[in-house]
Design a protein around this motif. Structure first.
Motif, short mmCIF file in Angstrom:
data_model
loop_
_atom_site.label_atom_id
_atom_site.label_comp_id
_atom_site.label_asym_id
_atom_site.label_seq_id
_atom_site.Cartn_x
_atom_site.Cartn_y
_atom_site.Cartn_z
N GLU A 28 49.27 61.00 26.17
CA GLU A 28 47.84 60.60 26.80
C GLU A 28 47.70 62.10 28.29
N LEU B 181 41.63 58.78 33.29
CA LEU B 181 42.89 58.31 32.37
C LEU B 181 42.68 57.34 32.66
N GLY C 201 40.43 54.23 33.18
CA GLY C 201 40.22 53.40 31.12
C GLY C 201 39.34 54.32 30.29
N MET D 150 39.29 58.85 26.06
CA MET D 150 40.07 60.58 25.68
C MET D 150 38.51 62.21 25.43
N ALA E 69 49.33 56.69 35.22
CA ALA E 69 48.68 56.36 33.76
C ALA E 69 49.63 55.37 33.14
N GLU E 70 50.52 55.08 33.33
CA GLU E 70 51.15 53.84 32.24
C GLU E 70 51.10 52.99 33.51
N LYS F 212 48.29 51.98 33.97
CA LYS F 212 47.30 51.73 33.74
C LYS F 212 47.54 51.31 32.42
N ASP F 213 48.42 51.09 31.37
CA ASP F 213 48.86 50.97 30.06
C ASP F 213 47.99 51.83 29.43
N ARG F 214 48.50 53.43 29.72
CA ARG F 214 47.45 54.62 29.24
C ARG F 214 49.01 54.82 28.91
N THR F 215 49.36 56.41 28.45
CA THR F 215 50.38 56.91 28.02
C THR F 215 50.63 58.02 28.22
#
Length: 118
Positions: free
Chosen positions: A31, A104, A107, A110, A22-23, A25-28
Motif C-alpha cells: 500500500e 494510510l 486506516g 485506499m 504503515a505496518e 497500523k496493520d497496513r502493508t
C-alpha cells in the motif's frame, strides 16, 4: 537561503519509516508503494531503482515526470503546517507524501487516500 536538510536525505533512508508507520497500523508495504507510485508516476521498478541508488529526496521528486494532478486535492495538516499552503514546491511534494502515509496509518480506505471520486 540554505536548503532544508530533508532535501539531501536519501529517499532510501525515509522509505523504511513510511513502511514501518504503515505496518504498525496493520497496513502493508504494498500500500505504501501504491501511494508512492500514485503520487509520483514512477513504476515500481523506478521506485526500487531510486531506493537502490540512494537518490536524495529533492532529486526523487524532481525526476518524477508524471506527478499526479489529483495531489492538489490533498488538504490538511502535517507537522503543524497546512500542506495546501506550503509555497516551496519540493517541500509541498514531501508533505503530500507524508500526509498520504499518515492517512494510510489512520486506516483510511485506499480509494479515499488516492483521491478517487473526489
Amino acid at each position: 537561503m540554505a536548503k532544508h536538510r530533508i532535501y539531501t536525505m536519501s529517499f532510501a533512508s525515509v522509505y523504511p519509516h513510511y513502511v514501518k508507520k504503515a505496518e504498525k497500523k496493520d497496513r502493508t508495504k504494498r500500500e505504501v508503494d501504491e501511494i508512492i507510485r500514485w503520487l509520483t508516476g514512477y513504476s515500481q521498478e523506478e521506485v526500487e531503482e531510486h531506493l537502490e541508488k540512494g537518490t536524495d529526496i529533492e532529486t526523487f521528486f524532481a525526476e518524477a515526470q508524471q506527478l499526479n494532478p489529483s495531489r492538489k486535492k490533498i488538504k490538511g495538516v502535517v507537522c503543524g503546517v497546512r500542506v495546501e499552503d506550503i509555497e516551496e514546491p519540493t517541500m509541498q511534494e514531501i508533505r503530500y507524501m507524508d500526509k498520504l502515509i499518515d492517512e494510510l496509518a489512520k486506516g483510511k480506505a485506499m480509494d479515499k487516500i488516492l483521491r478517487k471520486n473526489i
